[in-house]
Design an enzyme around this catalytic site. Sequence first.
Site, mmCIF file in Angstrom:
data_model
loop_
_atom_site.group_PDB
_atom_site.id
_atom_site.type_symbol
_atom_site.label_atom_id
_atom_site.label_comp_id
_atom_site.label_asym_id
_atom_site.label_seq_id
_atom_site.Cartn_x
_atom_site.Cartn_y
_atom_site.Cartn_z
ATOM 1 N N LYS A 1 0.879 -1.178 0.000
ATOM 2 C CA LYS A 1 0.000 0.000 0.000
ATOM 3 C C LYS A 1 0.914 1.225 0.000
ATOM 4 C CE LYS A 1 -1.818 2.950 2.089
ATOM 5 N NZ LYS A 1 -1.717 4.420 1.789
ATOM 6 N N GLU B 1 9.682 1.990 10.946
ATOM 7 C CA GLU B 1 10.683 3.048 10.767
ATOM 8 C C GLU B 1 9.942 4.366 10.915
ATOM 9 O OE1 GLU B 1 13.726 2.701 10.587
ATOM 10 O OE2 GLU B 1 13.890 0.584 10.060
ATOM 11 N N CYS C 1 13.440 11.183 6.455
ATOM 12 C CA CYS C 1 13.430 10.907 7.901
ATOM 13 C C CYS C 1 14.834 11.033 8.461
ATOM 14 C CB CYS C 1 12.781 9.577 8.232
ATOM 15 S SG CYS C 1 13.369 8.244 7.263
ATOM 16 N N GLU D 1 9.231 16.857 14.963
ATOM 17 C CA GLU D 1 9.597 16.621 13.566
ATOM 18 C C GLU D 1 8.768 17.534 12.661
ATOM 19 O OE1 GLU D 1 8.820 12.718 11.764
ATOM 20 O OE2 GLU D 1 10.823 12.837 10.856
HETATM 21 C C1 UN1 Z 1 13.913 8.079 4.448
HETATM 22 O O1 UN1 Z 1 13.977 9.283 4.472
HETATM 23 O O2 UN1 Z 1 12.907 7.481 4.880
HETATM 24 O O3 UN1 Z 1 19.844 7.889 4.071
HETATM 25 C C2 UN1 Z 1 14.955 7.193 3.855
HETATM 26 C C3 UN1 Z 1 19.075 8.482 3.326
HETATM 27 C C4 UN1 Z 1 18.385 7.714 2.231
HETATM 28 C C5 UN1 Z 1 17.181 7.019 2.763
HETATM 29 C C6 UN1 Z 1 16.222 7.914 3.491
HETATM 30 N N1 UN1 Z 1 19.304 6.785 1.655
HETATM 31 O O4 UN1 Z 1 18.839 9.675 3.461
#
Ligand code: UN1
Length: 498
Positions: free
Chosen positions: A175, A249, A283, A385
Amino acid sequence: MAETFLNLIGGEWKPAASGRTFERRNPADESDLTGVYADSGAEDVAAAVAAAREARHAWAATPAPVRGSILERALELLKQRKERIARIATREMGKTLSETRGDVQEGIDTAFYMAGEGRRWFGATAPSELRDKFAMTVRRPVGVAGLICPWNFPLAIPSWKALPALICGNAVVLKPSAQAPGTAVEFARLLADAGVPPGVFNLVLGGDEPGKALVEAEGIDLVSFTGSSEVGARIASRCGALHKRVSLEMGGKNAQIVMEDADLDLAVEGALWGAFGTTGQRCTATSRLIVHRDVVEEFTARLAEGARRLRLGPGLEEGSQVGPLVDGEALAKVERYVRIGMEEDRARLVTGGRRATGLGLERGWFFEPTLFADGRADMRIAQEEIFGPVAVVIPVSSFDEAIDVQNGTRYGLSSSIYTRDVNRAFRAIERIEAGITYVNGPTIGAECHLPFGGVKETGNGHREAGLWVLETYSEWKSVYVDYSGRLQKAQMDTEGLQ
Ligand code: UN1
């Protein structure tokens, strides 16, 4: 007329059972309709889960090296279609083409790695405590995996989840985010073209409704989710009640520490990329800059100068360095936090702080790269955040204080320290509470063969990527083979062990 995109269920492309659809528009230009997509509900999820349950046994029985060869074909197709997928992704979620090319490359790297796992899905052999008895471990698939993905890495994150799930012999229901459905459709087509059998990989488009239904669905054995800590907590509690495995995550409030002995050019360049690359919508993005007082003034001035020079523009235009935010809601959230930063936190706004206009930028959700200075660790802009191009500089007086500020958040995904002192660098590696630490590099840029994930409210103990993700998508089975021809009792019939 915009094209209509459907769900992939049991190898067939199907509209939502309700007939409903939703639209997606280019965040760099709201007048550009990227497509119309199936707006799925619980019924569609149920159909996808049923198809996956039916297909899963044959897939689990397919030799892992054969599953690997199908991923190898997917790898070839990803390489061939890299540019096409990158363009689709940029158009629907906004980040620049060079970034979406990197996003697809992360999928290519993952496919390369996981295809090889088909011939390397190792278990262990172990000595038995009894004679004429053999012991070993083998891996088994978990069953049907429900994957709920965000929009910010619309190809990489589905690849991180689906490819290891598939190599381990699971069937999948994906999804994707409603903000990046087109990239997911490309991914689903590509897997089908590579030879993933019907029903083994299913795609259900839509928003929260199919996401929730996937978590609840009886035939889903495991849920993997990337998104906010709030939604992750709800998913985890449902999965706990329903006895489902769950890998999460979640949020981040990543910091870059800059010590007084750092190479300042490098630290400024790293902060520009970490804080404003992908418009701060990773993230792993840098949202706190913890800077030694001896260099804080110079660092802040140079970073602000660099931020002002960044070229905002539609991601599809070569030369754009910072694309738009993903939608109006994201923009409103960033505006809200800028107000909080100024009024409630009373931090000093050094640059940015406004929606970007001019040169056609008002057609999309562009926001000026924004830097606050004179921050304190407990300010809301330093704790919550924001997921946008906003960073706050927090001055500190020592290494110990820098580490305390770095660790003083609910989150623990990525981190970074700029220093020329090797002893300090290693102490930071030891003391920083985060899943990832960079030395003399920004907080973004994880590679697909190392574990990816975080501590505290960022994760729930699982890691994606590399070898480690295989733990999420497989069950260990211990096997004992007794070839003595008699009943041997462990712990009792052993020689000399009692
Ligand atoms: C994300 O933002 O969920 O390390 C992943 C990084 C990328 C992956 C980010 N290779 O910024």
